[in-house]
Scaffold this active site. Structure first.
Site, short mmCIF file in Angstrom:
data_model
loop_
_atom_site.label_atom_id
_atom_site.label_comp_id
_atom_site.label_asym_id
_atom_site.label_seq_id
_atom_site.Cartn_x
_atom_site.Cartn_y
_atom_site.Cartn_z
N CYS A 24 -11.05 12.49 -2.70
CA CYS A 24 -12.43 12.40 -2.50
C CYS A 24 -12.90 12.04 -4.04
O CYS A 24 -12.12 12.22 -5.21
CB CYS A 24 -13.22 13.60 -2.44
SG CYS A 24 -13.02 14.28 -0.88
N ARG B 37 -11.14 6.13 -3.83
CA ARG B 37 -10.55 7.49 -3.71
C ARG B 37 -10.69 8.18 -2.30
O ARG B 37 -10.07 8.81 -1.64
CB ARG B 37 -10.98 8.50 -4.77
CG ARG B 37 -10.67 8.15 -6.07
CD ARG B 37 -11.17 9.15 -7.04
NE ARG B 37 -10.45 10.57 -6.74
CZ ARG B 37 -9.35 10.70 -7.31
NH1 ARG B 37 -8.99 9.87 -8.42
NH2 ARG B 37 -8.91 11.84 -7.34
N TRP C 86 -13.00 11.50 1.54
CA TRP C 86 -11.81 11.56 2.27
C TRP C 86 -11.91 12.69 3.20
O TRP C 86 -11.46 13.84 2.66
CB TRP C 86 -10.57 11.16 1.67
CG TRP C 86 -9.40 10.76 2.57
CD1 TRP C 86 -9.26 9.37 2.93
CD2 TRP C 86 -8.34 11.46 3.05
NE1 TRP C 86 -7.87 9.46 3.60
CE2 TRP C 86 -7.36 10.78 3.70
CE3 TRP C 86 -7.98 12.84 2.61
CZ2 TRP C 86 -6.39 11.16 4.36
CZ3 TRP C 86 -6.92 13.57 3.32
CH2 TRP C 86 -6.08 12.52 4.32
N ASN D 271 -13.64 18.24 -3.89
CA ASN D 271 -12.46 17.50 -3.71
C ASN D 271 -11.29 18.69 -3.27
O ASN D 271 -11.24 19.56 -4.10
CB ASN D 271 -12.06 16.44 -4.80
CG ASN D 271 -10.70 15.90 -4.31
OD1 ASN D 271 -10.49 15.50 -3.29
ND2 ASN D 271 -9.80 15.71 -5.34
N GLY D 272 -10.57 18.54 -2.28
CA GLY D 272 -9.49 19.21 -2.39
C GLY D 272 -9.79 20.05 -0.84
O GLY D 272 -10.67 19.87 -0.13
N GLU E 293 9.49 -1.20 0.81
CA GLU E 293 8.15 -1.48 0.25
C GLU E 293 7.30 -2.55 1.03
O GLU E 293 6.20 -2.20 1.20
CB GLU E 293 8.22 -1.80 -1.13
CG GLU E 293 6.98 -2.25 -2.09
CD GLU E 293 6.06 -1.07 -2.08
OE1 GLU E 293 6.19 0.23 -1.47
OE2 GLU E 293 4.77 -1.25 -2.48
N LYS F 198 3.96 -1.94 2.72
CA LYS F 198 2.45 -2.68 2.48
C LYS F 198 1.83 -3.16 3.73
O LYS F 198 0.97 -3.21 3.78
CB LYS F 198 2.76 -3.65 1.31
CG LYS F 198 3.15 -3.36 -0.12
CD LYS F 198 1.93 -3.07 -0.83
CE LYS F 198 1.63 -1.76 -1.20
NZ LYS F 198 2.67 -0.90 -1.68
N GLU G 39 0.16 -0.46 5.88
CA GLU G 39 -0.81 0.07 5.56
C GLU G 39 -2.10 -1.08 5.28
O GLU G 39 -3.55 -0.71 5.36
CB GLU G 39 -0.73 0.80 4.13
CG GLU G 39 -0.32 0.01 2.87
CD GLU G 39 -0.10 0.95 1.52
OE1 GLU G 39 -0.83 2.03 1.36
OE2 GLU G 39 0.73 0.51 0.57
N HIS H 147 23.56 -0.74 14.03
CA HIS H 147 23.65 0.64 14.70
C HIS H 147 22.54 1.11 15.30
O HIS H 147 22.45 2.11 15.79
CB HIS H 147 23.89 1.57 13.32
CG HIS H 147 25.29 1.20 12.68
ND1 HIS H 147 26.43 1.33 13.12
CD2 HIS H 147 25.17 0.64 11.43
CE1 HIS H 147 27.40 1.08 12.25
NE2 HIS H 147 26.83 0.43 11.05
N LYS I 117 -6.72 6.71 -2.11
CA LYS I 117 -5.66 6.25 -3.15
C LYS I 117 -4.94 7.47 -3.72
O LYS I 117 -3.67 7.36 -3.85
CB LYS I 117 -6.81 6.08 -4.44
CG LYS I 117 -5.66 5.46 -5.77
CD LYS I 117 -5.25 3.86 -5.42
CE LYS I 117 -4.12 3.51 -6.41
NZ LYS I 117 -3.27 2.51 -6.09
C1 F6R Z 1 1.28 2.81 -1.15
C2 F6R Z 1 0.71 3.87 -1.89
C3 F6R Z 1 1.24 5.18 -1.45
C4 F6R Z 1 1.70 6.06 -2.92
C5 F6R Z 1 1.95 7.48 -2.46
C6 F6R Z 1 2.09 8.32 -3.75
O1 F6R Z 1 0.76 1.57 -1.62
O2 F6R Z 1 0.20 3.61 -2.88
O3 F6R Z 1 2.21 5.26 -0.71
O4 F6R Z 1 2.60 5.43 -3.52
O5 F6R Z 1 0.68 7.99 -2.00
O6 F6R Z 1 1.18 8.39 -4.71
P1 F6R Z 1 1.65 8.57 -6.24
O7 F6R Z 1 2.29 7.34 -7.00
O8 F6R Z 1 0.24 8.80 -6.81
O9 F6R Z 1 2.00 9.87 -6.20
#
Ligand code: F6R
Length: 617
Positions: free
Chosen positions: A2, A27, A77, A103-104, A487, A491, A494, A510, A612
């Site tokens: 949040c 966030r 969130w 938050n939390g 990766e 991307k 998500e 496999h 985020k």
């Molecule tokens: C994907 C993404 C997430 C973060 C993951 C870890 O685009 O951003 O998979 O990489 O949540 O986040 P951090 O790096 O902030 O620990």
């Protein structure tokens, strides 16, 4: 998770808080809310609404708020309770005297809720936050001021939390508190701010203060005071934020993500700045581990989540090759549950863009209890993970606002390479000239990334149009190209909400090859020539999927014509050593995900169900 904003000063609190929420929305965007203290002492005015901030703004337009110079705001969130109006923050105390945002997760909220209900409290939402609101107001009713009430309540709570609260009978102060969850103070003249991160107030002040674990902060127009949960005097740490408002704005791009993708040449250059001393030796400012300590390391465990985990996979290839130290890479959410073997000769490297990820934070705490040293690779100054680590390499990417990490990832790669080279320097596993050669190759990366951006942007947009209807995508890579494949798939999942899988190309036969059907798009990250064995094996993998009808989109080093017969599409990459290839090969895949999501009409910066930084385990 949040986003939280608090303001006390002379300006319109509504303007400052809503603007702060706009910058915090990345966030979490399940709901948004604001509480102000009426300038005419008429008490609290609260507006909250499920959905994005725009919904809250519409509500405020319909039901205007009174003039006010003190207020708090929240963008959510959802954890406890769905994203409804009732569950949106701020939450009020029993008689509506106090408002709080949070938050939390309060882990012992169920028992506290039962206790309140038994005492006759009516709770209107399903949130854990409302429990805190009622507890805080109950403390105020005993005559405690808001600061003392916060201290007392925090002592009763378990879990991870940030709170920011206002009391309608004390219209000059805002009180915040934090445990395992971020909160920073913005320090202005005749005004002060609270925020989940500095983006909340960066347009007003660059002077900030970080708070320690288990601290309560009280801000008024003219002062900031800090204490522990137990009431003991405390101190925050002042610092200057070295980026400005323009870094938190879109600058003409349609998405923050697109802006951040295009910022990567500069971000990578910044990540490399100042890493060599006058003699050309690598220096890492906040290394804080002595050469002797580093020489004593016999094993490295890298812990991270999501995209950062993939940076860790690349780091394994680099560190093992350059330093001859065994490296394990582990998902931070799994790490402490498998009883990892750790001791003082194990270096734990925690990679986290935000520095707040709860899984990673808990993992480093576990490592430190086992006497291992922890080094953080992080983009966020003053965040919890670097603060609790023995050493830090900051990635200097600047703020990353889009939920999907892009420049965060490339700069993590740079930090991983620098760490590997630094260890090689200290341990003497590479000669100085070899290290210098790699550093020079890294220094060429910004221009190479700019070249890939330029050359692949059009192709990726066209391909996104062509694959609009495709429901599944595969990504193949080998060696350092394998994390790139992972990766690329992440991307796409998500942002475009399409099924996407990354595989080590050798694993295909496999099992996963059964997924390949006519027309399936398969992105293939081809290792550079010179690694002939790897390269040829990758070519075989491409042939295998093509023979079964896949459309192959091959990311290939310039001049490598050997792939042409098996590629439906070639995306050229600059010539770079295999270990550094992720720096350039990731970029077209980021662009593809951004373009496909845009073409599908999705919100690229705020994908569904995500936020985020993941501050809950
Ligand atoms: C994907 C993404 C997430 C973060 C993951 C870890 O685009 O951003 O998979 O990489 O949540 O986040 P951090 O790096 O902030 O620990």
């Amino acid at each position: 998770m949040c986003g939280i904003v608090g303001y006390v000063g002379k300006r319109s609190a509504q303007d400052v808080v809503v603007e702060g929420l706009r910058r915090m929305e990345y966030r979490g965007y399940d709901s948004a809310g604001i509480a102000l203290l009426d300038a005419d002492n008429e008490g609290l005015a609260v507006r909250k609404k499920s959905g994005k901030l725009a919904n809250l703004e519409k509500l405020i337009a319909e039901e205007p708020l009174p003039d006010s110079t003190i207020g708090i705001g929240h963008t959510r969130w959802a954890t406890h309770g769905g994203p409804t109006d009732a569950n949106a923050h701020p939450h009020l105390g029993r008689a509506g005297r106090l408002a709080v945002v949070h938050n939390g997760i309060i882990e012992n909220f169920a028992e506290l809720r039962l206790e309140l209900e038994a005492a006759g409290h009516d709770l209107l939402s399903q949130t854990d936050t409302e429990v805190a609101a009622h507890l805080l107001e109950a403390e105020l009713d005993t005559g405690a001021d808001l600061t003392v009430a916060m201290q007392r309540v925090c002592q009763r709570l378990e879990g991870a939390f940030t709170f920011v609260a206002i009391d309608s009978e004390d219209p000059d102060r805002i009180v915040g508190a934090r445990r395992n969850s971020p909160l920073v103070v913005g320090i202005g003249e005749g005004e002060n701010f609270l925020g989940s991160d500095v983006a909340a107030f960066i347009e007003h002040t660059s002077e900030a203060m970080e708070l320690g674990q288990d601290q309560v902060v009280t801000i008024t127009r003219d002062g900031v005071s800090v204490s522990g949960f137990d009431g003991s005097p405390g101190q925050g740490q002042r610092y200057h934020v070295d980026w400005d408002l323009s870094a938190a704005q879109k600058d003409g791009y349609d998405w923050f993500m697109r802006k951040e993708i295009h910022e990567q040449p500069r971000a990578v250059a910044d990540a490399l700045l100042g890493r060599r001393d006058a003699d050309g030796q690598l220096q890492l400012d906040e290394m804080r581990l002595s050469d002797d300590e580093l020489r004593g390391i016999t094993k490295i465990i890298i812990i991270a989540a999501g995209t950062s985990f993939y940076a860790g996979l690349v780091a394994k290839y680099a560190i093992e090759h350059w330093c001859r130290i065994a490296v394990e890479v582990e998902l931070s959410s799994e790490f402490r549950y498998r009883d990892p073997i750790l001791d003082h000769s194990t270096l734990v490297v925690a990679i986290s863009q935000s520095g707040e990820t709860a899984d990673t934070l808990q993992a480093i705490r576990h490592a430190r209890t086992q006497r291992s040293k922890v080094l953080a690779i992080c983009n966020t100054n003053g965040s919890t993970i670097p603060r609790e680590s023995d050493a830090v390499i900051y990635t200097h990417a600047g703020p990353e606002i889009a939920v999907a990490s892009t420049k965060g990832f490339l700069t993590q790669l740079v930090a991983c390479y620098l760490l590997a080279l630094y260890l090689a320097q200290v341990k003497g596993t590479r000669y100085g000239d070899e290290i210098t050669t790699v550093v020079e190759q890294l220094e060429a990366a910004p221009d190479q990334i700019a070249a890939v951006l330029e050359s692949s942007a059009g192709t990726m947009k066209r391909l996104a149009g062509e694959y609009l209807e495709a429901q599944t995508f595969l990504f193949l890579g080998r060696h350092a190209g394998y994390p790139v494949a992972l990766e690329g798939a992440l991307k796409l999942k998500e942002l475009a909400y399409r099924h996407a899988e990354g595989f080590a190309a050798g694993e295909l036969k496999h099992g996963p090859i059964a997924l390949v059907a006519d027309g399936l798009p398969v992105f293939c990250v081809v290792p550079p020539e010179g690694r002939d064995f790897l390269h040829d094996k990758m070519v075989s993998g491409i042939q295998e999927v093509r023979a079964r009808g896949a459309h192959t989109i091959c990311l290939v080093e310039e001049g490598d014509e050997s792939i042409a017969p098996y590629a439906d599409e070639i995306v050229w990459l600059p010539k770079v050593p295999v270990l550094l290839q992720p720096l350039v090969a990731t970029v077209p895949l980021q662009l593809f995900a951004c373009e496909l999501a845009t073409a599908l009409g999705h919100d690229v910066d705020q994908p569904r169900n995500l936020a985020k930084s993941v501050t809950v385990e």
